[in-house]
Design a protein around this motif. Structure first.
Motif, PDB file in Angstrom:
ATOM      1  N   GLN A  44      56.383 -19.596  28.041  1.00 51.04           N
ATOM      2  CA  GLN A  44      55.646 -20.238  29.131  1.00 51.04           C
ATOM      3  C   GLN A  44      56.452 -21.369  29.764  1.00 51.04           C
ATOM      4  N   VAL A  45      57.191 -22.121  28.948  1.00 52.56           N
ATOM      5  CA  VAL A  45      58.035 -23.200  29.480  1.00 52.56           C
ATOM      6  C   VAL A  45      59.126 -22.612  30.366  1.00 52.56           C
ATOM      7  N   GLU A  46      59.744 -21.526  29.922  1.00 47.80           N
ATOM      8  CA  GLU A  46      60.799 -20.891  30.722  1.00 47.80           C
ATOM      9  C   GLU A  46      60.271 -20.360  32.050  1.00 47.80           C
ATOM     10  N   ARG A  47      58.987 -20.012  32.085  1.00 49.49           N
ATOM     11  CA  ARG A  47      58.393 -19.492  33.319  1.00 49.49           C
ATOM     12  C   ARG A  47      57.646 -20.582  34.089  1.00 49.49           C
ATOM     13  N   ASP A  48      57.848 -21.842  33.688  1.00 48.34           N
ATOM     14  CA  ASP A  48      57.213 -23.001  34.333  1.00 48.34           C
ATOM     15  C   ASP A  48      55.686 -22.918  34.316  1.00 48.34           C
ATOM     16  N   LEU A  49      55.132 -22.293  33.277  1.00 51.79           N
ATOM     17  CA  LEU A  49      53.679 -22.210  33.129  1.00 51.79           C
ATOM     18  C   LEU A  49      53.155 -23.263  32.161  1.00 51.79           C
ATOM     19  N   SER A  50      54.049 -23.858  31.396  1.00 52.24           N
ATOM     20  CA  SER A  50      53.707 -24.906  30.436  1.00 52.24           C
ATOM     21  C   SER A  50      54.729 -26.008  30.570  1.00 52.24           C
TER      22      SER A  50
END
Length: 189
Positions: A44-50
């Motif tokens: 999620q961090v890599e996809r800017d969701l977290s």
């Protein structure tokens, strides 16, 4: 380690994190384990969701062997991913005294990165290193000594060089600062 504050207006760049992870041959699982977080969170961090905390960013930078600033974006808006203003350049590097570097590329998601390096008088890399990269450098100002394998080259403004995974070291024994533009593939910062 660099000093940065949680209240600063910096954001973790998920795409840059992914590019650095892949450049180091790490899977999501391997990186998540090394920073003590779940694979789902890292994805999620890599996809800017977290988002990531200051401690998370420091841990990721440590495992990826990069400066924390390599994972952070300065600013955003319409220019994000396209334009890098001179006063908004992301500082990177910081492993060698007398060397300051800034990212000229908008981010690390391309097949290459472009770096502006400044070598203060007396700065040097005493121990030869080799990186799994292809690199081209262009001397903008000053003079620079570069050893590729065991051969010493004295470089002057306008000179350029190439490294292809070669063992190299450098020094600026001259009285003026040397500035070099580097193109590195794949991104390593």
């Amino acid at each position: 380690m660099e000093d940065f504050h949680a209240s600063a207006s910096f954001d973790l760049q998920g795409a840059d994190l992914r590019a650095l992870r892949k450049a180091r041959g790490l899977t999501l699982t391997a990186l998540a384990e090394r920073v003590g977080r779940s694979v789902g969170w890292l994805s999620q961090v890599e996809r800017d969701l977290s988002s990531a905390s200051v401690d998370d960013i420091a841990a990721l930078a440590r495992v990826l062997d990069v400066a924390t600033s390599s994972l952070l974006a300065l600013g955003g808006g319409q220019e994000a991913g396209r334009i890098v203003r001179a006063d908004n350049r992301r500082p990177i590097g910081n492993r060698n005294p007398g060397l300051t570097e800034g990212l000229l590329s908008p981010d690390l998601t391309d097949d290459f990165e472009v770096i502006h390096s400044r070598f203060a008088p007396g700065a040097r890399l005493d121990h030869a290193v080799s990186r799994p990269t292809q690199e081209v450098g262009y001397v903008v100002a000053g003079h620079f000594d570069l050893w590729i394998e065991e051969t010493l080259f004295h470089l002057h403004p306008g000179d350029s060089f190439r490294l292809r995974g070669d063992l190299f070291r450098w020094a600026n024994p001259y009285p003026e600062t040397c500035e070099i533009i580097w193109v590195i593939s794949p991104p390593v910062y």
